[in-house]
Design an enzyme around this catalytic site. Structure first.
Site, short mmCIF file in Angstrom:
data_model
loop_
_atom_site.label_atom_id
_atom_site.label_comp_id
_atom_site.label_asym_id
_atom_site.label_seq_id
_atom_site.Cartn_x
_atom_site.Cartn_y
_atom_site.Cartn_z
N ARG A 32 -44.32 -3.13 -44.40
CA ARG A 32 -44.55 -4.12 -43.42
C ARG A 32 -45.91 -3.44 -42.40
NH1 ARG A 32 -40.02 -6.05 -41.05
NH2 ARG A 32 -41.76 -6.87 -39.52
N GLY A 33 -45.90 -4.48 -41.65
CA GLY A 33 -46.85 -3.71 -40.53
C GLY A 33 -48.18 -4.31 -40.46
N ASP A 68 -46.10 -18.57 -41.98
CA ASP A 68 -45.11 -17.92 -41.26
C ASP A 68 -43.94 -18.88 -40.44
OD1 ASP A 68 -46.20 -15.55 -41.76
OD2 ASP A 68 -46.93 -15.11 -39.84
N THR A 93 -52.39 -0.88 -40.42
CA THR A 93 -51.18 0.16 -40.57
C THR A 93 -51.33 -0.01 -42.02
OG1 THR A 93 -50.31 -0.62 -38.75
CG2 THR A 93 -48.87 0.60 -40.25
#
Length: 261
Positions: free
Chosen positions: A150-151, A85, A155
């Site tokens: 996403r998530g 990231d 999720t």
């Protein structure tokens, strides 16, 4: 008494990574105890804007920006990130002091239906937020539909049922860190889907001029992981890429040779 504050995101996975770093710090530094280390949850733009494609709002670096700001303001002493990231160009006041021994770097399919590469030859729908994964899946079978998702991991797993998907594609490292191996239907070989640069590596960042923290982190750094991580990041930098570029890269040390794919 030395007090160290670690800053990271508040997801289950980030907390698992912080626990890992904390455990190593105590294990490898005689003067550190449980009570010396605090944890501060930092909400990032990447966590807040859950419904928008990351590439549309600034990429995966949004999971690091606010944490790095707190580090620069000295509100925290250490930042724990997932290396993939992070931007290839760091703020010049900050640096990575430790690369934690790499976890499984592969990509995996979470599914009860997909158990082999042959199962991917059907007309199926896979959830993913990664352009790199999407393009490599379509090389395996151009008829695979990839929907943006996403998530956090929990999720996304729930969304398989909710959105009637055949499966989702994730990094094995995150799945295994949360003890969810039983959800993996199929793991890709790197010849099939090449991971993102830095995948499976936890990076521990600090302020360059903080020598106390530097010494603590030096003791938990894994040298082989660092060599591979720096090679993969150098490759991204050379092609002008960042954490959002649709490119895979993996460095492996074999018989004292570095092999970069």
């Amino acid at each position: 008494m030395t007090k160290i504050t670690i800053g990271a995101r508040g997801s289950k996975l980030s907390i698992a990574y912080v626990e890992k770093v904390k455990e190593l710090l105590i294990q490898k530094n005689n003067d550190l105890r449980e009570e010396n280390i605090d944890f501060k949850v930092i909400k990032t733009s990447g966590d807040i804007n859950q419904n928008i494609k990351l590439s549309e709002i600034g990429g995966k670096k949004l999971f690091c920006k606010e944490i790095e700001e707190k580090l620069l303001k000295k509100e925290i002493d250490i930042a724990v990130h997932s290396l993939k990231d992070m931007e290839t160009e760091e703020d010049d006041k900050l640096t990575i002091g430790a690369f934690i021994k790499r976890n499984d770097f592969r990509d995996v399919i979470i599914s009860s239906k997909i158990k082999s590469l042959e199962d991917l030859q059907r007309k199926i729908v896979i959830g993913s937020s990664s352009r790199r994964r999407e393009l490599q899946l379509k090389k395996i079978n151009k008829n695979i539909s990839v929907i943006n998702m996403r998530g956090n991991i929990d999720t996304r797993i729930k969304k398989i049922e909710q959105d009637k998907l055949d499966g989702i594609i994730l990094a094995a490292a995150g799945v295994k860190s949360l003890n969810l191996e039983n959800k993996i239907g199929f793991s890709f070989k790197i010849q099939e889907v090449l991971p993102a640069a830095g995948q499976g590596i936890i990076a521990v960042q600090y302020n360059k001029n903080d020598n106390t923290i530097k010494n603590f982190l030096r003791n938990i750094n894994d040298q082989e992981t660092e060599i591979c991580a720096r090679s993969e990041r150098a490759m991204l930098k050379a092609i002008g890429g960042d954490c959002e570029t649709a490119v895979g890269g993996l460095a492996i040390v074999e018989n004292n040779n570095l092999k970069l794919t």
